[in-house]
Design a protein around this motif. Sequence first.
Motif, PDB file in Angstrom:
ATOM      1  N   TYR A 110       0.835  -1.204   0.000  1.00  0.00           N
ATOM      2  CA  TYR A 110       0.000   0.000   0.000  1.00  0.00           C
ATOM      3  C   TYR A 110       0.870   1.254   0.000  1.00  0.00           C
ATOM      4  N   GLY A 112       1.485   4.662   1.664  1.00  0.00           N
ATOM      5  CA  GLY A 112       1.199   5.319   2.926  1.00  0.00           C
ATOM      6  C   GLY A 112       0.438   4.401   3.860  1.00  0.00           C
ATOM      7  N   ASP A 113      -0.572   4.927   4.533  1.00  0.00           N
ATOM      8  CA  ASP A 113      -1.358   4.177   5.511  1.00  0.00           C
ATOM      9  C   ASP A 113      -2.547   3.522   4.806  1.00  0.00           C
ATOM     10  N   LYS A 114      -2.247   2.571   3.905  1.00  0.00           N
ATOM     11  CA  LYS A 114      -3.265   1.809   3.176  1.00  0.00           C
ATOM     12  C   LYS A 114      -4.256   2.735   2.474  1.00  0.00           C
ATOM     13  N   ASN A 165       3.252   1.351   5.008  1.00  0.00           N
ATOM     14  CA  ASN A 165       3.254   2.321   6.106  1.00  0.00           C
ATOM     15  C   ASN A 165       4.371   3.353   5.977  1.00  0.00           C
ATOM     16  N   SER A 166       4.890   3.539   4.790  1.00  0.00           N
ATOM     17  CA  SER A 166       5.907   4.562   4.587  1.00  0.00           C
ATOM     18  C   SER A 166       5.253   5.761   3.931  1.00  0.00           C
TER      19      SER A 166
END
Length: 258
Positions: A110, A112-114, A165-166
């Motif tokens: 994903y 960023g945060d999905k 999550n980056s």
Amino acid sequence: MVARPARHAAGFTYVGMVFFVAILGLVGAATLKVDTLLRRAAAEQDLLEIGAEFSEALRSYAAATPRGYPTAPPTLQELLKDPRFPGTRRHLRKIFVDPVTGKDAWGIVYQGDKIGVLAVYSLSQAQPLKLANFDARFLNFENKEHLSEWKFTATGQGASVTAPNSIAPPPGTPGAPGAPAPLFPAPGTQPVPGTPAVPVPPSAPPEQPAQPEPDPPSEPEEPPSQPEPAEAPEVEPAPEPPPVEPAEPQPPPQPVER
């Protein structure tokens, strides 16, 4: 009386049957192993083709994104029916079954945060048989230790994937995953691998300063005509002087008488 040679012949026949069965077992095991390897190689090839379908679907979704919308789909379901359009628009025919695991579950990378799907990969941790000589569609797939390291992205780059999550750059930023590559990159920048090469029109050659046209060759001038020599005037001969007659001798003077 029992003949001993018959007993020895029966013993040799038994030993021969044991060797024959052992050879059959080895041949069968080798055949089974070869068949397993062939099936595994076929499954890996199917995995590559299915991964190419996912990459093409992600690329199609990004290309159809209206201005101001994220270029990555939230889930794989948006590839089956794009909710951004009123009609039915599909980027993927179906969610394929993983030919290696036999399940329709896939790993997803994903953004960023999905908030967007960047890549799809197999959940198998098996070591791949294919380590080199990949098609140009699959970059950075060489020498991977697990099949799960084959990441199928919109750009076809296997390793250049943002980790989960980056923090990823905002959609539409040049060079961001899922953003279309610029047709003409800035000078000094390298083109993004995996994007189709766009021919750059050749720059016009610098205009050469106009050179004066050479004067046409002039006709050779005729040499000046030489003046004709003037005729010398005829000189009349001077008149001859009249002949001088000799003077007559005069008598000497006579003395005067005093």
